[in-house]
Scaffold this active site. Structure first.
Site, PDB file in Angstrom:
ATOM      1  N   VAL A  17      73.950  72.522  13.159  1.00 11.64           N
ATOM      2  CA  VAL A  17      73.381  71.124  13.095  1.00 11.64           C
ATOM      3  C   VAL A  17      74.122  70.155  12.318  1.00 11.64           C
ATOM      4  O   VAL A  17      74.169  68.934  12.817  1.00 11.64           O
ATOM      5  CB  VAL A  17      71.980  71.502  12.069  1.00 11.64           C
ATOM      6  CG1 VAL A  17      71.168  70.374  12.355  1.00 11.64           C
ATOM      7  CG2 VAL A  17      71.257  72.826  12.903  1.00 11.64           C
ATOM      8  N   LYS A 106      63.756  75.934   6.657  1.00  8.79           N
ATOM      9  CA  LYS A 106      62.414  76.654   6.632  1.00  8.79           C
ATOM     10  C   LYS A 106      62.194  77.629   5.416  1.00  8.79           C
ATOM     11  O   LYS A 106      61.351  77.774   4.792  1.00  8.79           O
ATOM     12  CB  LYS A 106      61.983  76.798   7.983  1.00  8.79           C
ATOM     13  CG  LYS A 106      62.909  78.067   8.328  1.00  8.79           C
ATOM     14  CD  LYS A 106      63.206  77.941   9.998  1.00  8.79           C
ATOM     15  CE  LYS A 106      64.557  78.352  10.322  1.00  8.79           C
ATOM     16  NZ  LYS A 106      64.964  77.797  11.308  1.00  8.79           N
ATOM     17  N   GLU A 130      61.367  67.256   9.104  1.00  3.70           N
ATOM     18  CA  GLU A 130      60.881  67.516  10.472  1.00  3.70           C
ATOM     19  C   GLU A 130      61.745  68.563  11.017  1.00  3.70           C
ATOM     20  O   GLU A 130      60.818  69.316  11.897  1.00  3.70           O
ATOM     21  CB  GLU A 130      61.178  65.884  11.222  1.00  3.70           C
ATOM     22  CG  GLU A 130      60.838  66.090  12.713  1.00  3.70           C
ATOM     23  CD  GLU A 130      59.269  66.318  12.740  1.00  3.70           C
ATOM     24  OE1 GLU A 130      58.455  65.193  12.424  1.00  3.70           O
ATOM     25  OE2 GLU A 130      58.922  67.425  13.147  1.00  3.70           O
ATOM     26  N   GLY A 135      62.646  72.942  15.323  1.00  5.10           N
ATOM     27  CA  GLY A 135      63.568  72.259  15.783  1.00  5.10           C
ATOM     28  C   GLY A 135      63.604  70.575  16.089  1.00  5.10           C
ATOM     29  O   GLY A 135      63.226  69.860  15.368  1.00  5.10           O
ATOM     30  N   ILE A 137      61.212  69.447  18.160  1.00  9.13           N
ATOM     31  CA  ILE A 137      59.994  68.909  18.428  1.00  9.13           C
ATOM     32  C   ILE A 137      59.286  68.118  17.043  1.00  9.13           C
ATOM     33  O   ILE A 137      59.483  68.620  16.167  1.00  9.13           O
ATOM     34  CB  ILE A 137      59.050  70.177  18.636  1.00  9.13           C
ATOM     35  CG1 ILE A 137      59.728  70.884  19.846  1.00  9.13           C
ATOM     36  CG2 ILE A 137      57.525  69.609  19.160  1.00  9.13           C
ATOM     37  CD1 ILE A 137      59.020  72.248  20.141  1.00  9.13           C
ATOM     38  N   GLY A 188      73.724  84.830  22.918  1.00  6.21           N
ATOM     39  CA  GLY A 188      73.780  83.942  21.934  1.00  6.21           C
ATOM     40  C   GLY A 188      72.495  83.160  21.435  1.00  6.21           C
ATOM     41  O   GLY A 188      72.203  82.528  20.835  1.00  6.21           O
ATOM     42  N   ASP A 202      60.921  84.510  10.590  1.00  6.29           N
ATOM     43  CA  ASP A 202      61.185  83.322  10.980  1.00  6.29           C
ATOM     44  C   ASP A 202      59.885  82.542  11.395  1.00  6.29           C
ATOM     45  O   ASP A 202      59.733  81.314  11.084  1.00  6.29           O
ATOM     46  CB  ASP A 202      62.287  82.882  12.201  1.00  6.29           C
ATOM     47  CG  ASP A 202      62.472  81.695  12.450  1.00  6.29           C
ATOM     48  OD1 ASP A 202      63.464  80.933  11.732  1.00  6.29           O
ATOM     49  OD2 ASP A 202      61.924  81.440  13.653  1.00  6.29           O
ATOM     50  N   LYS A 206      57.760  79.218   9.467  1.00  5.04           N
ATOM     51  CA  LYS A 206      57.045  78.022   9.786  1.00  5.04           C
ATOM     52  C   LYS A 206      55.834  77.852   9.919  1.00  5.04           C
ATOM     53  O   LYS A 206      55.110  76.764   9.655  1.00  5.04           O
ATOM     54  CB  LYS A 206      57.686  77.938  11.317  1.00  5.04           C
ATOM     55  CG  LYS A 206      59.384  77.542  11.572  1.00  5.04           C
ATOM     56  CD  LYS A 206      59.958  77.915  12.960  1.00  5.04           C
ATOM     57  CE  LYS A 206      61.226  78.034  12.935  1.00  5.04           C
ATOM     58  NZ  LYS A 206      61.649  78.748  14.213  1.00  5.04           N
ATOM     59  N   GLY A 331      69.128  74.808  18.401  1.00  2.00           N
ATOM     60  CA  GLY A 331      70.185  73.982  18.835  1.00  2.00           C
ATOM     61  C   GLY A 331      70.667  72.918  18.001  1.00  2.00           C
ATOM     62  O   GLY A 331      69.969  72.218  17.410  1.00  2.00           O
TER      63      GLY A 331
HETATM   64  P1  NAP Z   1      75.398  77.166   9.862  1.00  4.80           P
HETATM   65  O1  NAP Z   1      76.041  76.761  11.236  1.00  4.80           O
HETATM   66  O2  NAP Z   1      75.347  78.629   9.579  1.00  4.80           O
HETATM   67  O3  NAP Z   1      76.257  76.248   8.848  1.00  4.80           O
HETATM   68  C1  NAP Z   1      75.934  76.262   7.572  1.00  4.80           C
HETATM   69  C2  NAP Z   1      76.879  75.125   6.924  1.00  4.80           C
HETATM   70  O4  NAP Z   1      76.653  75.203   5.534  1.00  4.80           O
HETATM   71  C3  NAP Z   1      78.289  75.398   7.115  1.00  4.80           C
HETATM   72  O5  NAP Z   1      79.284  74.302   7.295  1.00  4.80           O
HETATM   73  C4  NAP Z   1      78.944  76.158   5.849  1.00  4.80           C
HETATM   74  O6  NAP Z   1      80.124  75.756   5.329  1.00  4.80           O
HETATM   75  C5  NAP Z   1      77.938  75.585   4.779  1.00  4.80           C
HETATM   76  N1  NAP Z   1      77.562  76.193   3.483  1.00  4.80           N
HETATM   77  C6  NAP Z   1      76.901  77.380   3.477  1.00  4.80           C
HETATM   78  N2  NAP Z   1      76.730  77.670   2.400  1.00  4.80           N
HETATM   79  C7  NAP Z   1      77.241  77.082   1.846  1.00  4.80           C
HETATM   80  C8  NAP Z   1      77.825  77.025   0.267  1.00  4.80           C
HETATM   81  N3  NAP Z   1      77.437  77.940  -0.737  1.00  4.80           N
HETATM   82  N4  NAP Z   1      78.343  75.809  -0.228  1.00  4.80           N
HETATM   83  C9  NAP Z   1      79.101  74.996   0.531  1.00  4.80           C
HETATM   84  N5  NAP Z   1      78.873  75.069   1.885  1.00  4.80           N
HETATM   85  C10 NAP Z   1      77.998  75.944   2.370  1.00  4.80           C
HETATM   86  O7  NAP Z   1      73.773  76.710   9.773  1.00  4.80           O
HETATM   87  P2  NAP Z   1      72.927  75.770  10.837  1.00  4.80           P
HETATM   88  O8  NAP Z   1      72.659  76.809  12.018  1.00  4.80           O
HETATM   89  O9  NAP Z   1      73.716  74.510  11.153  1.00  4.80           O
HETATM   90  O10 NAP Z   1      71.431  75.551  10.160  1.00  4.80           O
HETATM   91  C11 NAP Z   1      71.337  74.714   9.101  1.00  4.80           C
HETATM   92  C12 NAP Z   1      69.997  74.640   8.562  1.00  4.80           C
HETATM   93  O11 NAP Z   1      69.409  74.222   9.590  1.00  4.80           O
HETATM   94  C13 NAP Z   1      69.405  76.056   8.150  1.00  4.80           C
HETATM   95  O12 NAP Z   1      68.477  75.785   6.995  1.00  4.80           O
HETATM   96  C14 NAP Z   1      68.837  76.415   9.241  1.00  4.80           C
HETATM   97  O13 NAP Z   1      67.688  77.282   9.181  1.00  4.80           O
HETATM   98  C15 NAP Z   1      68.290  74.995   9.946  1.00  4.80           C
HETATM   99  N6  NAP Z   1      67.963  75.024  11.380  1.00  4.80           N
HETATM  100  C16 NAP Z   1      68.859  75.474  12.020  1.00  4.80           C
HETATM  101  C17 NAP Z   1      68.663  75.197  13.463  1.00  4.80           C
HETATM  102  C18 NAP Z   1      69.850  75.709  14.821  1.00  4.80           C
HETATM  103  O14 NAP Z   1      69.471  75.465  15.943  1.00  4.80           O
HETATM  104  N7  NAP Z   1      70.905  75.969  14.279  1.00  4.80           N
HETATM  105  C19 NAP Z   1      67.324  74.714  14.219  1.00  4.80           C
HETATM  106  C20 NAP Z   1      66.448  74.303  13.082  1.00  4.80           C
HETATM  107  C21 NAP Z   1      66.719  74.456  11.759  1.00  4.80           C
HETATM  108  P3  NAP Z   1      81.538  76.320   6.116  1.00  4.80           P
HETATM  109  O15 NAP Z   1      81.325  75.799   7.746  1.00  4.80           O
HETATM  110  O16 NAP Z   1      82.571  76.213   5.389  1.00  4.80           O
HETATM  111  O17 NAP Z   1      81.393  77.809   6.278  1.00  4.80           O
END
Ligand code: NAP
Length: 471
Positions: A17, A106, A130, A135, A137, A188, A202, A206, A331
């Site tokens: 994200v 969340k 939001e 996500g 929505i 995936g 999860d 929510k 996504g």
């Molecule tokens: P992700 O792909 O795992 O990315 C996490 C990012 O945070 C990475 O860049 C990581 O750094 C950084 N990070 C993690 N721990 C850290 C720490 N201790 N210090 C510094 N940086 C740190 O996660 P994501 O999927 O983008 O999700 C992010 C948030 O959005 C989560 O809360 C998730 O629940 C929420 N969310 C995600 C989605 C989705 O579709 N993915 C949908 C809705 C909500 P590095 O890159 O260097 O490892």
């Protein structure tokens, strides 16, 4: 370009994200400035490894490992790291440094929301989230703002894409759970460790967030009844299809009203204190129930048409009636859309000034345990095909205060192993399958009744017991 005031935006996390948020902020900067009334300057991105490859092209000099330093002096902090720590500490630091905060986390809000909202109240900051439920929505803002003048009665949400993908393929292809899960992991749609999704954790997070907003009550995560989809098999799917239903993992948030003595609901202390949990016997007038489980949904219900990894939230409000919010529940780029909407709101508020609006928790409605909830059920039994069995089953249901709405019986022959000698006709037993639809029954009565049925001697197997939601 209009000479807007500059707002410093700090981004924590550049994963699925975060990298999309950074890219869109940079690509659409002028447009966003016009909408926000401020120039949104991305001043840095905190990550674990600044040299890791990213999904989008971002200048290396934006990256840092020093999140604390980045937060200091920022006007808006976007937390997209995930997990509890250090995300919690960073958000509190940001709030206490005078920033408004945007998060999609969340897990953090469902467990530490009250602490974060309270900290924001103390300094007049605003928390935007939001993207933390469903996500892309828009559902948080509709519940918080658009429906603020109405009374939400019920929310039924398909809020986990992985489980919807699995159940949809089981339904449409007649596939088994384990096979579809393996496929989902390969494609995936599911994580290597799928527990959070398939066990309903999860969705429960929510549900806690949505119920808190909808009912103006702090709903702690442990007040959410949770069941996953690992017990759903092909036989249950086939039976559901045959009866005109589809099985969906639902987050159900419901307001229940009973006309009896009211118990005091004041829990004093903090406005974000968790709502009181009722036991099974306490009288209540208004209470809520928050639960996640696989349930039968009629095929003509709008939620039945939610296919693949999509999400949908069906809201029933007293005045507005039925509303449905549908789209991508996850996504990177889709979720980034919800995050950026929050960033624009935060910027507008920052420019306008004034204190933020805290979460509405004034109703503080008590929360019912699952045992006190009433729903309709479908019970599928295998019984001996003998005279009088149906009457025995009906008697046990009636004694348990579970009223029958429909019964369907099918009979099939099963070979008896070891019987029938050479040249003889193979012996067979006939097994009857009873599919019983009930009227609304109390969960406690229903589960005690199912136990009595299982022990009755006429029931060979309880094939499934599923709640029926949405009609
Ligand atoms: P992700 O792909 O795992 O990315 C996490 C990012 O945070 C990475 O860049 C990581 O750094 C950084 N990070 C993690 N721990 C850290 C720490 N201790 N210090 C510094 N940086 C740190 O996660 P994501 O999927 O983008 O999700 C992010 C948030 O959005 C989560 O809360 C998730 O629940 C929420 N969310 C995600 C989605 C989705 O579709 N993915 C949908 C809705 C909500 P590095 O890159 O260097 O490892």
């Amino acid at each position: 370009m209009t000479d807007y005031r500059r707002l410093r935006v700090a981004l924590l996390g550049a994963g699925a994200v975060g990298s999309q948020v950074a890219s869109l902020l940079r690509r659409h900067g002028d447009e966003l400035a016009d909408r926000a009334g401020a120039h949104l300057e991305l001043v840095g991105i905190a990550v674990r490894n600044p040299d890791a490859p990213r999904e989008t092209d971002l200048p290396r000099e934006l990256f840092t490992t020093d999140a604390e330093q980045l937060i200091t002096g920022a006007d808006i902090v976007i937390e997209l790291m995930g997990g509890i720590e250090p995300a919690r500490a960073h958000l509190l630091h940001a709030i206490n440094s005078g920033a408004d905060v945007v998060t999609a986390n969340k897990a953090l809000l469902a467990t530490h929301g009250p602490e974060i909202f309270e900290a924001a109240d103390q300094v007049g900051a605003q928390v935007y989230y939001e993207a933390a439920a469903a996500g892309a929505i828009p559902i948080i803002r509709p519940l918080r703002d658009s429906l603020a003048g109405d009374r939400v009665q019920r929310i039924m949400g398909i809020v986990n894409g992985t489980t919807n993908y699995i159940l949809d393929r089981m339904d449409s292809e007649g596939a088994e759970f384990a096979d579809v899960l393996a496929d989902a992991q390969r494609l995936g749609y599911a994580e290597a460790d799928p527990t959070a999704d398939i066990e309903g954790f999860d969705a429960a997070q929510k549900a806690a967030i949505l119920a808190s907003l909808a009912f103006h009550t702090t709903v702690p995560l442990d007040a959410v009844h949770r069941e996953g989809i690992t017990g759903v098999d092909k036989a249950m799917m086939d039976a559901a299809r045959h009866a005109g239903y589809v099985i969906k993992l639902l987050a159900v948030c419901e307001r229940l009203t009973e006309s009896s003595e009211v118990r005091s609901t004041s829990s004093g202390v903090s406005r974000y204190a968790s709502a009181p949990l009722l036991d099974n016997r306490t009288a209540y007038r208004d209470a809520i129930s928050v639960r996640v489980y696989p349930a039968l949904v009629r095929r003509d219900h709008p939620l039945a048409s939610v296919r693949g990894a999509n999400n949908a939230v069906f809201v029933q409000a007293e005045a507005a009636g039925n509303l449905m919010f549908y789209g991508a529940g996850a996504g990177g780029v889709q979720t980034a859309s919800a995050v950026l909407g929050d960033v624009v709101s935060a910027a507008r508020r920052h420019i306008a000034g004034g204190v933020g609006v805290g979460e509405s928790t004034r109703a503080n409605l008590p929360i019912l345990p699952i045992d006190a909830v009433t729903t309709r059920y479908q019970i599928t039994l295998e019984v001996d095909d003998q005279p009088g069995v149906l009457a025995t089953v009906a008697g046990i249901l009636s004694d348990g205060e579970v009223s029958i709405a429909t019964v369907e019986q099918t009979v099939r022959s099963e070979p008896v192993p070891g019987n029938g000698g050479a040249g003889a006709e193979p012996a067979s037993d006939t097994v009857a399958r009873l599919v019983i639809g009930t009227h609304k029954a109390r969960e406690a009565n229903l589960s005690a009744t199912v136990d009595r049925l299982a022990a009755s001697g006429v029931v060979e197997r309880v094939v499934s017991v599923l709640r029926v939601e949405g009609d």
